[in-house]
Design a protein around this motif. Structure first.
Motif, short mmCIF file in Angstrom:
data_model
loop_
_atom_site.label_atom_id
_atom_site.label_comp_id
_atom_site.label_asym_id
_atom_site.label_seq_id
_atom_site.Cartn_x
_atom_site.Cartn_y
_atom_site.Cartn_z
N ALA A 156 -1.36 27.34 7.67
CA ALA A 156 -0.38 26.70 8.26
C ALA A 156 0.58 25.98 7.26
O ALA A 156 1.79 26.12 7.37
CB ALA A 156 -0.81 25.71 9.21
N ALA A 157 -0.03 25.37 6.43
CA ALA A 157 0.87 24.60 5.34
C ALA A 157 1.71 25.54 4.57
O ALA A 157 2.86 25.13 4.19
CB ALA A 157 0.08 23.63 4.55
N CYS B 297 4.51 26.87 6.33
CA CYS B 297 5.61 25.82 6.45
C CYS B 297 6.50 25.81 5.23
O CYS B 297 7.79 25.62 5.22
CB CYS B 297 5.09 24.47 6.97
SG CYS B 297 4.28 24.36 8.66
N THR B 298 5.77 25.56 4.20
CA THR B 298 6.36 25.51 2.75
C THR B 298 7.40 26.92 2.47
O THR B 298 8.50 26.83 2.07
CB THR B 298 5.29 25.58 1.59
OG1 THR B 298 4.55 24.48 1.94
CG2 THR B 298 6.11 25.54 0.46
N LEU C 82 8.66 28.67 4.96
CA LEU C 82 10.12 28.58 5.78
C LEU C 82 11.15 27.77 5.08
O LEU C 82 12.31 27.89 5.02
CB LEU C 82 9.59 28.37 7.06
CG LEU C 82 8.56 29.35 7.82
CD1 LEU C 82 8.16 28.60 9.24
CD2 LEU C 82 9.64 30.53 8.16
N VAL C 83 10.47 26.54 4.66
CA VAL C 83 11.20 25.37 4.14
C VAL C 83 12.11 25.96 2.81
O VAL C 83 13.06 25.50 2.72
CB VAL C 83 10.43 24.15 3.87
CG1 VAL C 83 11.31 23.05 3.19
CG2 VAL C 83 9.95 23.68 5.32
N ASN D 290 7.62 19.63 0.89
CA ASN D 290 6.22 20.23 0.34
C ASN D 290 4.93 19.47 0.29
O ASN D 290 3.88 19.42 0.86
CB ASN D 290 6.55 20.93 -0.92
CG ASN D 290 7.21 22.17 -0.59
OD1 ASN D 290 7.62 22.79 0.25
ND2 ASN D 290 7.62 22.96 -1.84
N VAL E 269 4.41 18.14 4.01
CA VAL E 269 3.77 19.28 4.59
C VAL E 269 2.24 19.43 4.38
O VAL E 269 1.35 19.31 5.01
CB VAL E 269 4.50 20.50 4.51
CG1 VAL E 269 3.73 21.59 4.89
CG2 VAL E 269 5.74 20.45 5.07
N LYS F 153 -0.80 18.68 6.74
CA LYS F 153 -1.37 20.14 7.27
C LYS F 153 -2.93 20.19 6.66
O LYS F 153 -3.57 21.04 7.33
CB LYS F 153 -0.42 21.14 7.04
CG LYS F 153 0.78 21.09 8.01
CD LYS F 153 0.36 21.61 9.25
CE LYS F 153 1.85 21.68 10.29
NZ LYS F 153 1.31 21.74 11.56
#
Length: 317
Positions: free
Chosen positions: A243-244, A247-248, A250-251, A289, A292, A296
């Motif tokens: 998950a983390a 997210c990283t 995507l960001v 980052n 996140v 997460k």
């Protein structure tokens, strides 16, 4: 400064900042400063936590340390000059200093992408072939992956300043940007810049296509393995470990892709929007980052609470 414009090379560039928003530069500097401080503080905490906690001395967290260090360097390369422009009217930058800033920013951006690929590989091995995780991702392998990523970005960006140095700069010295971006500098040259443009876009496209392709391949394999698991709890746990990182990714990539595409095909997009997004993809991922991963990743969250709030670390030993 320009002198005899037919013979004398300019010595400095003038960084405008965000065109059209010069009157609110002082206010724009506040979120830039906040993101910069958050980047330094958050990533320092992540690095310190991983260093002080032996249970986190694993490949996944070593890659996270690389990402944190890279983020701090990237943010420092851009944010300090931005704050100088927004708060202290420090618009001028020496020609060689501009090329140096450009080199480090683009090198660190490519290194960021390489680390994300390495982290995707780490999750692929951990989920798809867990029995071989310890034998594949050894400390030496982590170091080799880091060095390969570093060598790639150094060599890919190295020709850029040399290709720019060969160009004459006589009359144009105003860069409508907050930092020395490659194409923004190339456009000011008083000569044909086809080679520079072709090399710049080939590097950008090769990094985006290769790295995103490798990350996508890793996650396709991961999802295939996860959905073969019979237990719903096991599937949730496996996906939770990714998950983390997702997210990283995507960001990091969404603002970069938007900036890259809008700069080339979004002719009707106002210049200020281009510059804001180009600045965001340098500052926002670096600040987000550590947040996140702190939220997460349970191991890091628990260790941060222990080390900095409850001080249980030493009593547990």
């Amino acid at each position: 400064m320009v002198g005899n414009i037919t013979h004398q090379q300019i010595a400095s560039f003038f960084l405008v900042g965000i065109p059209g928003l010069e009157n609110v530069h002082c206010w724009i500097g506040i979120p830039v400063c906040f993101l910069f401080v958050l980047t330094l503080l958050g990533n320092s905490i992540v690095i310190a936590t991983i260093k002080l906690e032996p249970s986190l001395h694993q490949p996944m967290y070593f890659f996270l340390c690389m990402l944190a260090m890279n983020d701090m360097c990237l943010s420092s390369s851009a944010a300090l000059k931005m704050l100088g422009i927004f708060w202290f009217e420090a618009h001028w930058i020496n020609f060689d200093a501009c090329l140096t800033q450009m080199y480090f920013i683009h090198t660190l951006c490519i290194m960021e992408s390489a680390i994300l690929v390495a982290m995707a590989f780490d999750r692929f091995v951990a989920i798809c072939i867990p029995l071989h995780y310890a034998s594949i991702l050894t400390t030496s392998m982590v170091i080799k992956l880091g060095l390969v990523g570093l060598m790639r970005c150094v060599l890919m960006v190295l020709p850029c300043p040399f290709l720019i140095k060969r160009l004459p700069y006589y009359t144009k010295y105003v860069i409508p940007h907050t930092y020395c971006e490659h194409m923004a500098v190339v456009k000011l040259a008083s000569a044909n810049t086809l080679i520079n443009r072709a090399y710049g876009i080939s590097v950008a496209l090769s990094v985006i296509t290769v790295d995103l392709g490798l990350i996508a391949t890793s996650y396709v394999k991961i999802l295939q393995s996860v959905f073969r698991l019979s237990s719903q709890n096991a599937r949730s746990k496996a996906l939770g470990t990714c998950a983390a990182h997702v997210c990283t990714i995507l960001v990091s990539y969404i603002p970069a892709l938007f900036s890259f595409l809008s700069h080339r095909i979004g002719k009707k997009v106002p210049p200020s929007v281009h510059i804001i997004f180009a600045s965001m993809y340098l500052l926002v991922p670096s600040a987000v980052n550590p947040v996140v991963y702190g939220v997460k990743t349970k191991q890091i969250r628990d260790r941060v609470l222990d080390l900095f709030f409850t001080h249980k670390k030493f009593s547990e030993k």
